[in-house]
Design a protein around this motif. Structure first.
Motif, PDB file in Angstrom:
ATOM      1  N   ARG A 123      15.559  38.967 100.775  1.00  0.00           N
ATOM      2  CA  ARG A 123      15.714  39.043  99.524  1.00  0.00           C
ATOM      3  C   ARG A 123      16.449  37.136  98.923  1.00  0.00           C
ATOM      4  O   ARG A 123      16.978  36.583 100.210  1.00  0.00           O
ATOM      5  CB  ARG A 123      16.522  39.588  98.202  1.00  0.00           C
ATOM      6  N   ALA A 181       6.105  43.542  98.080  1.00  0.00           N
ATOM      7  CA  ALA A 181       7.046  41.809  97.493  1.00  0.00           C
ATOM      8  C   ALA A 181       6.899  41.535  95.178  1.00  0.00           C
ATOM      9  O   ALA A 181       6.570  42.455  94.922  1.00  0.00           O
ATOM     10  CB  ALA A 181       5.994  40.569  97.292  1.00  0.00           C
ATOM     11  N   GLY A 240      10.799  40.827  99.653  1.00  0.00           N
ATOM     12  CA  GLY A 240       9.640  41.461 100.107  1.00  0.00           C
ATOM     13  C   GLY A 240       9.891  42.209 100.469  1.00  0.00           C
ATOM     14  O   GLY A 240      11.538  42.351 101.675  1.00  0.00           O
TER      15      GLY A 240
END
Length: 617
Positions: free
Chosen positions: A585, A531, A566
Motif C-alpha cells: 500500500r 488492486a 494491491g
C-alpha cells in the motif's frame, strides 16, 4: 418485494448481514431502497483488501464526510458530516456508544480490525439513538465466522519506521460462531523527535443461536493507544517528551426472541470505559517547569429493550426504551448523570410503491430535563430501478461534562440547554445498465440552534463561561456513482458541495471544505490478485492560525491525496497447508504537501509492504 420475504428481513436481529440491507437507519434490517435517509455501507473485507488500517481513512471516501487529522499518525482526528460540529456524529461499536458524553470522539485509535461492515447514516437520527446523533450515526459491526476454523497471521513494515502485526481466527457450528482478532501498529512518526505512536487492539465476538427463534451476540473490544507529540497549540516544536494515552474496553450484549410471526423482543446491554492520560515531564535540567500529569476515566453504561410488532403484512411498529448512565472521575471532574428515553417508530407500506416511516422519542436527562425529537420520511419506488425519497427530522446533543460542571479556570453552566438541529433532505437513485450502474443524488438543509459557546468574560449573575448563543446552517448536494465495469473492474465516485455558515457572522464554519470528492477504482486480476486506486479531493477551507494571538482567520488551499494498494496470492492454501499472500500500500502516492489543520503537516508519501499466512477453507 414479496411480503413474506420482507417480513423475514424485518424480523431478523440487528447484526445479520443481508444483502442489500441496512440496520442502523431503523434499528432493524431493511432493504437499502427502503431507507429514507442517505446511507453508505462499507464492507470490512473491502477495507482489508485495500490495506486500510483506520476507520477514519475509510470514511474519507463517503459523501458528505470531511476527515481532519491534526498531523502525524495517532494525532487527534475529527469528523465533520454535512457541515455539523465534530461532536455531532454518534459512533457505535455493536450498538455501544464510543463518544465522550457530549459527543466528542477521536478517530485516531479506531482501527478496522474484526470489522464486518461500517454503516454510515447521514442526517439526524436522535429519534433512535438520542444525544449526539445530530448529523449522523456511524456504526461498526464486528464479525464472527462460520464453518471450519480459519485463521490469518500478517506482518508489514513501512515508511517512518512503521510496523504492523495482525492475527485473527474465526469459525462456527450450527449453534455457535466466533471470531477473534489481534493487531499492533507502531511508528516513529513524521517529526524528527517525540513523534512515536503505538496502537494495540483486541476483539472477540460470539454468536449463539440455540434455536430458530432465539439469538444472542456478545462482543468485546479493547484498544490501547499512546501518542507522543512535540507540538504546541500553534504547531510549533516545543516539547521532547509529552504524550497522551487512551485505553479501554467496550462490551456489548444483544439478544432477541421471536415470539411469533408477528412479534419479536430484543434487549441490549453495553459498557464502554475510556481512560485518558496526559503526561508532560520536564524536558531536561534546563527546563524549570514542574511535571504535569492528568488522568480521567469516563464510563458509559447503556441498556435498552424493544418490541417489534408486525401489525399488518406491510407495517412494522417498534416500541422501545433506553437507559444510560455516564460518569467521569479523575484530574478534571468527578461527576455522573443519567438519561432515560422512550421511542416509537412505524414503518408502513413496505410492499407498496409508497412506503413511509415516522418516529418520535422523548428523552429525560438528569441535567436539562425532557427533550423530544422526531423524524418522518417517505420512499417512492417510481419504477423497478428508480426511487425517490424525502425525510425530515430533529436531533440534539447534550452539553459535555466540562461545559456543565467546570470549576477551575473556566466555570461551567449547569443550566445549559442541549444543542438542537432541524434537517430535511430529498434524494433520488437510478439503477442503469442491468444493475451494473447506480447513481444517487441528495440535497440537504440543516439548521443548528442553541450552540454552546465559550466566553472568556464571565456571563450572567452566576459568572459562567458557557452559554447557548450561536446559530448556524448548512446546506448542500451529495452525488454518487457506483459501477461494475466488466467482470474485473469497479468504480465508486462521489462529490459533495457544502455551504455552511455562522448565521451571526455569515462566515464559513471552521474546517468545513466547500467542495470534496473521491474516486476509487478496484480491480481483480489473474484470479490471484487485486488492486485499488483511491483519490480524495479536499477543497479550500477556513481555519484559525493559533500560532499568533489574536488568532487570524486563514484559508487553507485545496489538495488531493492518492492511495494505491494491491494484494497477490503467491501460494494458495489447500487443506492444512496455509497459503501465502503479499500486500502493498502506498498512501499519498504523489507526495502532496498539505495540512488539514493550520501549521500541522500531515504524512508525506508512505509505503508499506507485508505478507500474510492464511489457513482454513
Amino acid at each position: 418485494m414479496n411480503a413474506a420475504l420482507l417480513a423475514l428481513a424485518l424480523m431478523v436481529q440487528d447484526t445479520v448481514v443481508l444483502q442489500p440491507v441496512v440496520v442502523t437507519a431503523t434499528r432493524f434490517a431493511v432493504p437499502v431502497d427502503m431507507a429514507t435517509s442517505a446511507v453508505t455501507v462499507i464492507s470490512g473485507a473491502d477495507l482489508r483488501a485495500q490495506g486500510i488500517r483506520s476507520v477514519a481513512d475509510a470514511l474519507r471516501l463517503v459523501p458528505g464526510v470531511a476527515v481532519m487529522q491534526t498531523s502525524s499518525f495517532g494525532s487527534q482526528t475529527s469528523l465533520f458530516v454535512r457541515g455539523g460540529e465534530s461532536d455531532y456524529v454518534k459512533v457505535l461499536v455493536d450498538g455501544v456508544p464510543q463518544n465522550q458524553p457530549g459527543g466528542w470522539f477521536d478517530f485516531a485509535n479506531l482501527t478496522t480490525d474484526a470489522v464486518d461492515r461500517v454503516e454510515i447514516v447521514r442526517g439526524p437520527v436522535s429519534v433512535l439513538y438520542g444525544s449526539d446523533a445530530v448529523t449522523g450515526v456511524i456504526q461498526i459491526f464486528t464479525r464472527t465466522g462460520q464453518g471450519a476454523p480459519r485463521g490469518r497471521i500478517g506482518f508489514a513494515r513501512g515508511t517512518y519506521g512503521s510496523e504492523w502485526g495482525t492475527a485473527d481466527l474465526s469459525g462456527g457450528t450450527r449453534g455457535v460462531s466466533y471470531g477473534l482478532a489481534l493487531s499492533r501498529f507502531t511508528t516513529d512518526g513524521i517529526y524528527a523527535f517525540n513523534s512515536r505512536y503505538r496502537n494495540g487492539t483486541a476483539s472477540v465476538g460470539v454468536r449463539l443461536t440455540p434455536d430458530a427463534r432465539t439469538d444472542a451476540n456478545l462482543s468485546a473490544r479493547y484498544s490501547d493507544g499512546v501518542f507522543h507529540f512535540p507540538t504546541g497549540g500553534g504547531g510549533e516544536l516545543v516539547d521532547s517528551n509529552q504524550f497522551t494515552a487512551e485505553r479501554g474496553p467496550s462490551l456489548a450484549l444483544d439478544a432477541g426472541r421471536r415470539l411469533s410471526s408477528r412479534v419479536s423482543l430484543r434487549m441490549n446491554l453495553g459498557w464502554h470505559q475510556d481512560q485518558s492520560r496526559y503526561i508532560d515531564d520536564p524536558d531536561g535540567p534546563t527546563d524549570p517547569g514542574p511535571p504535569y500529569h492528568s488522568k480521567d476515566v469516563v464510563r458509559r453504561f447503556v441498556g435498552g429493550a424493544r418490541v417489534e410488532l408486525r401489525a399488518t403484512p406491510d407495517a412494522l411498529v417498534t416500541l422501545g426504551t433506553d437507559y444510560e448512565r455516564q460518569s467521569q472521575s479523575g484530574s478534571t471532574l468527578d461527576t455522573t448523570r443519567h438519561n432515560t428515553a422512550a421511542y416509537a417508530q412505524l414503518l408502513a407500506g413496505a410492499d407498496r410503491p409508497f412506503s413511509g416511516i415516522v418516529g418520535v422519542r422523548v428523552d429525560h436527562n438528569q441535567q436539562f430535563g425532557a427533550h423530544a425529537t422526531g423524524r418522518a420520511g417517505v420512499v417512492w419506488r417510481i419504477a423497478a430501478h428508480t426511487h425517490a425519497r424525502a425525510t425530515a427530522g430533529t436531533g440534539f446533543k447534550e452539553p459535555t461534562f466540562y461545559e456543565n460542571f467546570a470549576a477551575g479556570f473556566a466555570r461551567g453552566n449547569p443550566e445549559l440547554k442541549p444543542e438542537r438541529s432541524t434537517s430535511w433532505e430529498v434524494g433520488v437513485a437510478q439503477v442503469l445498465a442491468g444493475d451494473q450502474v447506480t447513481m444517487r443524488a441528495t440535497y440537504f438543509h440543516q439548521r443548528f440552534n442553541d450552540l454552546i459557546q465559550y466566553s472568556a468574560a464571565p456571563v450572567g449573575p452566576d459568572s459562567v463561561n458557557y452559554v447557548n448563543v450561536a446559530d448556524a446552517a448548512a446546506r448542500g448536494v451529495e452525488l454518487g456513482v457506483q459501477a461494475l465495469l466488466g467482470t474485473a473492474l469497479s468504480l465508486d465516485a462521489s462529490y459533495t458541495y457544502l455551504d455552511s455558515r455562522d448565521l451571526a457572522t455569515h462566515e464559513r464554519l471552521q474546517r468545513r471544505p466547500t467542495h470534496t470528492g473521491s474516486l476509487r477504482l478496484g480491480s481483480t486480476f489473474w484470479t490471484r490478485g487485486s488492486a485499488s486506486l483511491a483519490v480524495v479531493f479536499t477543497g479550500d477551507r477556513d481555519d484559525l492560525d493559533y500560532s499568533t494571538f489574536p488568532s487570524p482567520r486563514v484559508t487553507l488551499p485545496p489538495h488531493a491525496r492518492v492511495d494505491l494498494a494491491g494484494t497477490y496470492a503467491l501460494i494458495r492454501g489447500h487443506g492444512v497447508t496455509p497459503g501465502l499472500g503479499l500486500r502493498a500500500r502506498i498512501e499519498n502516492l504523489l507526495d502532496a504537501r498539505y495540512e488539514d489543520i493550520k501549521n500541522f503537516p500531515t504524512p508525506r508519501r508512505t509505503l508499506s509492504l507485508g505478507a500474510e499466512l492464511r489457513a482454513g477453507p
